[in-house]
Scaffold this motif. Sequence first.
Motif, PDB file in Angstrom:
ATOM      1  N   GLN A  15      56.743  39.917 -15.348  1.00  0.00           N
ATOM      2  CA  GLN A  15      55.388  39.442 -15.875  1.00  0.00           C
ATOM      3  C   GLN A  15      54.506  40.048 -15.066  1.00  0.00           C
ATOM      4  OE1 GLN A  15      54.649  35.245 -17.092  1.00  0.00           O
ATOM      5  NE2 GLN A  15      53.217  35.367 -15.450  1.00  0.00           N
ATOM      6  N   PHE A  16      53.220  40.625 -15.471  1.00  0.00           N
ATOM      7  CA  PHE A  16      52.248  41.208 -14.777  1.00  0.00           C
ATOM      8  C   PHE A  16      50.917  40.930 -15.363  1.00  0.00           C
ATOM      9  CE2 PHE A  16      53.841  44.312 -17.461  1.00  0.00           C
ATOM     10  CZ  PHE A  16      52.790  45.120 -18.181  1.00  0.00           C
ATOM     11  N   ALA A  17      49.795  41.228 -14.717  1.00  0.00           N
ATOM     12  CA  ALA A  17      48.528  41.020 -15.284  1.00  0.00           C
ATOM     13  C   ALA A  17      47.814  42.302 -15.433  1.00  0.00           C
ATOM     14  CB  ALA A  17      47.648  40.040 -14.416  1.00  0.00           C
ATOM     15  N   ILE A  18      46.904  42.405 -16.436  1.00  0.00           N
ATOM     16  CA  ILE A  18      46.356  43.496 -16.482  1.00  0.00           C
ATOM     17  C   ILE A  18      44.715  42.968 -16.858  1.00  0.00           C
ATOM     18  CG2 ILE A  18      47.684  45.029 -17.774  1.00  0.00           C
ATOM     19  CD1 ILE A  18      46.798  44.490 -20.430  1.00  0.00           C
ATOM     20  N   TYR A  19      43.729  43.798 -16.467  1.00  0.00           N
ATOM     21  CA  TYR A  19      42.340  43.186 -16.549  1.00  0.00           C
ATOM     22  C   TYR A  19      41.367  44.275 -17.409  1.00  0.00           C
ATOM     23  CZ  TYR A  19      43.681  40.141 -12.745  1.00  0.00           C
ATOM     24  OH  TYR A  19      44.480  39.331 -12.037  1.00  0.00           O
ATOM     25  N   PRO A  20      41.535  44.134 -18.720  1.00  0.00           N
ATOM     26  CA  PRO A  20      40.789  45.213 -19.486  1.00  0.00           C
ATOM     27  C   PRO A  20      39.320  45.377 -19.193  1.00  0.00           C
ATOM     28  CG  PRO A  20      41.746  43.630 -20.800  1.00  0.00           C
ATOM     29  CD  PRO A  20      42.091  43.083 -19.409  1.00  0.00           C
ATOM     30  N   ASP A  21      38.742  44.450 -18.690  1.00  0.00           N
ATOM     31  CA  ASP A  21      37.159  44.276 -18.452  1.00  0.00           C
ATOM     32  C   ASP A  21      36.775  44.463 -16.894  1.00  0.00           C
ATOM     33  OD1 ASP A  21      36.411  44.575 -21.089  1.00  0.00           O
ATOM     34  OD2 ASP A  21      36.821  42.350 -21.181  1.00  0.00           O
ATOM     35  N   GLY A  22      37.753  44.893 -16.089  1.00  0.00           N
ATOM     36  CA  GLY A  22      37.905  44.967 -14.500  1.00  0.00           C
ATOM     37  C   GLY A  22      38.238  43.464 -13.968  1.00  0.00           C
ATOM     38  N   TYR A  23      38.105  43.216 -12.713  1.00  0.00           N
ATOM     39  CA  TYR A  23      38.668  42.414 -12.252  1.00  0.00           C
ATOM     40  C   TYR A  23      37.886  41.274 -12.169  1.00  0.00           C
ATOM     41  CZ  TYR A  23      42.419  45.119 -10.058  1.00  0.00           C
ATOM     42  OH  TYR A  23      43.411  45.938  -9.969  1.00  0.00           O
ATOM     43  N   ASP A  24      36.460  41.260 -12.714  1.00  0.00           N
ATOM     44  CA  ASP A  24      35.529  40.114 -13.077  1.00  0.00           C
ATOM     45  C   ASP A  24      35.762  39.742 -14.286  1.00  0.00           C
ATOM     46  OD1 ASP A  24      34.611  40.302 -10.497  1.00  0.00           O
ATOM     47  OD2 ASP A  24      32.843  41.888 -11.001  1.00  0.00           O
ATOM     48  N   GLY A  25      36.544  40.260 -15.126  1.00  0.00           N
ATOM     49  CA  GLY A  25      36.491  40.065 -16.668  1.00  0.00           C
ATOM     50  C   GLY A  25      38.151  38.991 -16.747  1.00  0.00           C
ATOM     51  N   ALA A  26      38.416  39.007 -18.008  1.00  0.00           N
ATOM     52  CA  ALA A  26      39.606  38.497 -18.335  1.00  0.00           C
ATOM     53  C   ALA A  26      40.837  38.673 -17.628  1.00  0.00           C
ATOM     54  CB  ALA A  26      39.880  38.342 -19.975  1.00  0.00           C
ATOM     55  N   ARG A  27      41.713  37.967 -17.457  1.00  0.00           N
ATOM     56  CA  ARG A  27      42.956  38.354 -16.785  1.00  0.00           C
ATOM     57  C   ARG A  27      44.237  38.283 -18.066  1.00  0.00           C
ATOM     58  NH1 ARG A  27      46.997  34.667 -14.128  1.00  0.00           N
ATOM     59  NH2 ARG A  27      48.289  35.878 -12.978  1.00  0.00           N
ATOM     60  N   ILE A  28      44.742  38.989 -18.439  1.00  0.00           N
ATOM     61  CA  ILE A  28      45.565  39.227 -19.599  1.00  0.00           C
ATOM     62  C   ILE A  28      47.035  39.387 -18.919  1.00  0.00           C
ATOM     63  CG2 ILE A  28      46.323  40.419 -21.657  1.00  0.00           C
ATOM     64  CD1 ILE A  28      43.388  39.030 -21.705  1.00  0.00           C
ATOM     65  N   ILE A  29      47.973  38.552 -19.387  1.00  0.00           N
ATOM     66  CA  ILE A  29      49.494  38.453 -19.012  1.00  0.00           C
ATOM     67  C   ILE A  29      50.214  39.276 -19.815  1.00  0.00           C
ATOM     68  CG2 ILE A  29      51.411  36.996 -18.575  1.00  0.00           C
ATOM     69  CD1 ILE A  29      49.029  36.648 -16.490  1.00  0.00           C
ATOM     70  N   ALA A  30      51.121  40.226 -19.318  1.00  0.00           N
ATOM     71  CA  ALA A  30      52.119  41.022 -20.123  1.00  0.00           C
ATOM     72  C   ALA A  30      53.303  40.836 -19.699  1.00  0.00           C
ATOM     73  CB  ALA A  30      51.458  42.612 -20.016  1.00  0.00           C
TER      74      ALA A  30
END
Length: 84
Positions: A15-30
């Motif tokens: 499991q890892f996280a991505i940040y579509p809108d940069g680190y100040d935006g939403a944290r999405i788990i993938a």
Amino acid sequence: MASEAIFLPAAASVQFAIYPDGYDGARIIARIDEEALHKRFHAPQGQEKLVQAYAQNSDSIDALAMERYRANPNEAICLHSADF
């Protein structure tokens, strides 16, 4: 930023996280499954080795996860061997 990746034994995936809108935006788990890490990224056996394989290849894995998220933000992101 340090990797947030962890191995999930029950799901046989990292499991890892991505940040579509940069680190100040939403944290999405993938997730990326164990088979993909072995077949595509030649990860050795062992939970720590799977996390390391993710970390070493995070640019391409994160890019695909981001692509999936942008295509359908409401769908869970779990990458498999066939995705690569």
